[in-house]
Design an enzyme around this catalytic site. Structure first.
Site, PDB file in Angstrom:
ATOM      1  N   LEU A 583       0.819  -1.209   0.000  1.00 22.14           N
ATOM      2  CA  LEU A 583       0.000   0.000   0.000  1.00 22.14           C
ATOM      3  C   LEU A 583       0.857   1.264   0.000  1.00 22.14           C
ATOM      4  CD1 LEU A 583      -2.735  -0.958   2.615  1.00 22.14           C
ATOM      5  CD2 LEU A 583      -3.037  -0.754   0.156  1.00 22.14           C
ATOM      6  N   ARG A 585       5.142   2.942   1.239  1.00 27.48           N
ATOM      7  CA  ARG A 585       6.444   2.785   1.865  1.00 27.48           C
ATOM      8  C   ARG A 585       6.768   4.074   2.613  1.00 27.48           C
ATOM      9  NH1 ARG A 585       9.012  -1.547  -0.941  1.00 27.48           N
ATOM     10  NH2 ARG A 585       7.863  -2.076  -2.850  1.00 27.48           N
ATOM     11  N   GLY A 589       8.857   1.696   7.585  1.00 30.01           N
ATOM     12  CA  GLY A 589       8.488   0.378   7.118  1.00 30.01           C
ATOM     13  C   GLY A 589       7.560   0.426   5.926  1.00 30.01           C
ATOM     14  N   LYS A 605       1.641  -2.822   8.803  1.00 32.27           N
ATOM     15  CA  LYS A 605       2.910  -2.102   8.718  1.00 32.27           C
ATOM     16  C   LYS A 605       4.015  -2.987   9.269  1.00 32.27           C
ATOM     17  CE  LYS A 605       3.450   2.306   9.225  1.00 32.27           C
ATOM     18  NZ  LYS A 605       3.583   3.688   9.731  1.00 32.27           N
ATOM     19  N   ASP A 706       1.702  11.382  13.543  1.00 31.89           N
ATOM     20  CA  ASP A 706       2.275  12.329  12.588  1.00 31.89           C
ATOM     21  C   ASP A 706       1.279  12.643  11.480  1.00 31.89           C
ATOM     22  OD1 ASP A 706       4.168  10.441  10.192  1.00 31.89           O
ATOM     23  OD2 ASP A 706       2.388   9.852  11.291  1.00 31.89           O
TER      24      ASP A 706
END
Length: 926
Positions: A583, A585, A589, A605, A706
């Site tokens: 999905l 990068r 990870g 993830k 984040d």
């Protein structure tokens, strides 16, 4: 003769006193004149002759100064302490000037009635500045934004006080409980400060008509119940705080016309006492946690703002689904806790995470164990006629167990252990497993019956009170204990063997785990998920996990808690982490999509962890323990985790429509549809709400996520969700602190974080501002393919924003902006982005301000019957400095409706937080 002599003696003395007093006023006035630079027109700084004739000065017949009226005279300088010697002062009006320094003490000027020092530049307030002002009626110090933090002044002796205006004056701390002595008080304005704590009880029964305490930095907490005891209320502004609980009964406030409750944590249904207020003209309830049916206000209410983060069951005002209504009554018994409201979604009880339903959508399980609940167990539980399992253990519940629960024919398990329940022991049938240990007062009125003494009985089946303790000796007790232990061991073995057999038959290869010691928390299988059984008894799987049922809908795939998933399961569902399932990068990870055996789609993830050993493992598991408990409609939910050697894998809910960055930057290459302007603003608002929620939690303890666009995932309804928590321990203050995971994308780093690693919520605000810039421009934060002067989005954007003529050139070409309304909205979002990316952290707003700016934009697209705001839109012919000046000038203004004044809550220019820079220049960019 003696009396005449006395008069002859006193007359010269009184004359001398008057002369000396006048002389004292002259000296003080000379000091006052000298403190201004320059002195007001007609004043002298060298002589005090004729000071009573100076402009703005009133004196009595004895040449004592009674009034200083110098409002809006462009005065600079300061106020000398000598002003306190003007003992006959009645009025001091120095508002709308540029006076600085300390606000001097006016203490014990017993004739002083009015102090107006609004809109100046004072930097401090003298201790006891307003103490002993027994005649004071008006105290106004509003909009002195440079004041150092100070606490609410001692006004206990100002019993004639009518209005207090201290908004935007750096007040902090709590409000003193002194309002019972202020029997004439009608107006309290304390907005835009840093006040906290609960509302004083003495406000109840007061004569206050206008209460403005909105937009506190952290916010008042507790309930608003005291408002129900202020019958004279006409205007209530308590928005942007942290109030919880229900909207109080305001039926006695018959003159209340303006109610601003938005941006709090209010829960429960909107009461009829608010909806049916006879004078109501203006109401805002948006961005709370309100539940129940969507409120229907009468046509007499002119302005209604209700949407946002509220959790109404519908949008048409019709009654909720019967089961939803029952669950709402149940939540009422617990005082409508916020976390239950966060779980509220739509009009289907089976969608709630604490509920399990059967195939006919009947509620069969309610699991509210270990939720910190207070209040009582609602009798409404008895209306869930198909209820099988009820877990209320390990809370702080009080009161009795409703007798109606004993009449539920399908009930198999009820666990109320470790609460503070009282009352009679209910008589459940023998088929019900009833656990009640840890309730020392439960059943005391009837003695200790068949299940053993209350609080020590633990778990039992059948009715209470049929057996007696014989007390015939140790042999009888030992025999009973032996039998009980033997039965429990036998039942445990049978359950365990049966459970393993059923799981192996039902899930096959997904129920297998290898012997790799690095796989974390091997445990019983839950629909293919390896993990702890969170509701077990004595180390065995709990009732809900172990019950065999042919009805697959009895089970939830993920039930919260620390859900460990085997690496074999994750390899299987991602096709061995096939490249085709990637999905995205990131710096931490690769994210893969997968599908579990029951059809649940997930995002996995996969990360490498450098830190090994027990310490690293404990910290990771402690982080997971926190993250799995956080649920919010605008945040991607963490469903589980896996530890495999030095790998750490996190399992999130899957958002099928991809990431924001794909729709903004890769839509041509990957055949995504470009986002409309409406979709972009909706996403931005949802992100702001999610981050605001996280910041509110961070203020209490621990967490942060984040804002990289690659981690803003889109759901089926285009709802933005913020992904990837970070967690840091051992902060300097000993508490959890915020961590920003933005390394690897320099364009998102706030200057203070890039240079010093300083971590605050304002770092998030900066990153959010960059996201807004990307939404407006369709450009990435850092694009090395562009010339140097354009490659860094923030600096280029801020330069363009200054020149309105170039503004159109930076708007994403896929946005249709032919009409003025859309252009005004785009400019407003761009302006907000500029504020959020201000170089200095104190110049940036908090996320609550971003929500306030973006919320009305989204609401404008929703069909309403509201009157259009006459002040909507932005004059694009204005320069940015002119626009900001207009913003400041409009702060706190109101319009008139008949004899009533109500706030322009939907103004296109929301109230500006303190600390904003007046203008932006290219030097502000990095």
């Amino acid at each position: 003769m003696e009396s005449a002599n006395r008069r002859n003696f006193l007359l010269p003395f009184l004359l001398l006193s008057a002369v000396l007093a006048a002389a004292d006023d002259g000296a003080s006035m000379l000091k006052l004149a000298s403190s201004f630079s320059p002195p007001p027109t007609g004043w002298s700084s060298t002589t005090s002759d004729n000071y009573c004739s100076w402009s703005g000065i009133n004196c009595d017949k004895s040449n004592r100064v009674t009034a200083i009226n110098l409002a809006s005279k462009s005065l600079t300088g300061s106020l000398p302490p000598d002003i306190a010697t003007l003992s006959e002062l009645v009025t001091v009006s120095l508002q709308r000037n540029s006076l600085s320094g300390s606000v001097p003490s006016f203490a014990n000027l017993t004739k002083l009635q009015t102090i107006s020092l609004d809109d100046n530049a004072f930097t401090s307030v003298s201790p006891d500045a307003f103490f002993g002002l027994t005649s004071l009626q008006t105290l106004s110090l509003s909009e002195n934004t440079k004041l150092s933090p100070w606490t609410f002044p001692d006004l206990s002796q100002s019993t004639s006080l009518v209005q207090v205006q201290l908004d935007n004056t750096s007040l902090y701390g709590t409000l003193p409980d002194v309002f019972q002595s202020l029997s004439s008080l009608e107006s309290i304005r304390l907005s835009y400060n840093n006040l906290s704590g609960t509302l004083p009880a003495s406000l109840g029964g007061s004569t206050v008509k206008n209460l403005w305490i909105n937009n506190q930095i952290v916010g008042f907490t507790g309930t608003l119940d005291v408002l129900s005891r202020i019958p004279q209320l006409s205007q209530v502004w308590v928005h942007k705080n942290m109030f919880t609980g229900q909207i109080p009964d305001l039926s006695k406030c018959v003159g209340l016309f303006d109610v601003q409750l938005r941006e709090n944590q209010l829960t429960g249904p909107v009461p009829g006492s608010l909806i049916n207020l006879p004078s109501l003209k203006n109401v805002s309830l948006s961005n709370n946690k309100l539940q129940g049916p969507f409120p229907k206000f009468p046509p007499s209410v002119e302005r209604i703002v209700v949407n946002g983060t509220n959790n109404f069951c519908n949008t048409n005002g019709n009654p909720c689904d019967p089961q939803v209504t029952i669950l709402l009554e149940i939540a009422g018994g617990f005082g409508y806790p916020v976390f239950l409201s966060d779980d509220w979604s739509g009009n289907d009880a089976c969608q709630f995470s604490f509920v399990t339903c059967d195939s006919q959508k009947n509620v069969i399980t309610v699991n509210l164990a270990k939720k910190g609940l207070t209040g009582t167990i609602s009798p409404a539980f008895a209306n869930l006629t198909k209820l099988k399992n009820l877990n209320l253990n390990d809370n702080n519940l009080t009161g009795p167990i409703p007798n109606g629960l004993t009449k539920l024919s399908s009930l198999q398990l009820i666990d109320v252990s470790n609460n503070n329940l009282t009352g009679d022991m209910p008589g459940f049938s023998s088929s019900v497993k009833f656990s009640y240990t840890g309730n020392s007062l439960l059943g005391n009125s009837n003695g200790s019956g068949g299940g053993g003494p209350p609080g020590s009985g633990g778990s039992r089946g059948g009715s209470y009170g049929n057996s007696k303790n014989s007390g015939d000796g140790k042999n009888s007790i030992a025999l009973i204990v032996g039998i009980v232990i033997g039965v429990l061991v036998f039942v445990a073995v049978v359950c365990f063997v049966s459970y393993k057999y059923v799981m192996n038959k039902k899930y096959g290869k997904f129920g297998q785990m290898n012997g790799n010691a690095s796989d974390a928390e091997k445990g019983p299988v839950k629909n293919g998920v390896m993990g702890k059984a969170t509701n077990g008894y004595g180390g065995l799987p709990g009732e809900m996990q172990s019950q065999s049922s042919s009805d697959y809908s009895d089970r939830h795939f993920f039930e919260g808690g620390n859900v460990a998933i085997s690496i074999q399961v994750l390899r299987e569902v991602t096709d061995n982490f096939n490249e085709a399932n990637v999905l995205g990068r990131g710096g931490f990870g690769i994210v893969y999509k997968g599908e579990m055996p029951d059809g649940t789609r997930i995002a996995v993830k996969r990360m490498e962890c450098e830190e090994k050993g027990t310490k690293g493992m404990k910290e990771f598991q402690a982080e997971i323990a926190v993250l799995t408990k956080v649920r919010h409609r605008h945040l991607v939910a963490l469903l589980g985790y896996c530890i495999n050697g030095n790998e750490r894998l996190l399992v999130y809910e899957y958002m099928p429509q991809g990431t924001l960055s794909q729709h903004l930057f890769e839509w041509r290459e990957k055949d995504y549809a470009p986002l409309t302007w409406k979709q972009r603003v909706t996403i931005a608002l949802d992100v702001a709400r999610g981050v605001e929620y996280l910041h509110s939690l961070a203020q209490q303890s621990f967490i942060h996520r984040d804002l990289k666009p690659s981690n803003i995932l889109l759901g089926d309804d285009m709802r933005a969700k913020v992904a990837d928590f970070g967690l840091v321990k051992n902060a300097p203050d000993g508490k959890y602190s915020l961590e920003t995971r933005l390394a690897g994308t320099f364009g998102y780093l706030a200057p203070e974080y890039a240079a010093t690693g300083r971590v605050t919520t304002k770092v998030d605000v900066y990153a959010f501002g960059v996201v807004l810039m990307e939404i407006v421009t369709g450009r990435q934060a850092l694009d090395v393919t562009l010339p140097d002067e354009k490659s860094h989005l923030v600096s280029w954007f801020r330069r363009v924003l200054i020149n309105k003529e170039n503004f159109l050139k930076m708007v994403d070409e896929t946005i249709s902006c032919d009409d003025e309304e859309t252009m005004a909205m785009i400019f407003k979002v761009a302006e907000l982005a500029g504020h959020c990316t201000a170089r200095e952290p104190y110049q940036r707003p908090d996320m609550g301000h971003a929500v306030n700016v973006l919320g009305p934009l989204v609401e404008q697209w929703k069909p309403t019957t509201q009157v259009e705001d006459g002040n909507s839109g932005i004059d694009l012919n204005m320069s940015l400095p002119q626009f900001l000046q207009k913003w400041q000038a409009d702060e706190g203004t109101s319009t008139m409706f008949g004899d009533f004044s109500y706030s322009e809550i939907q103004s296109s220019i929301p109230a500006k937080p303190s600390g904003f820079s007046a203008t932006f220049s290219s030097s502000d960019g990095r």
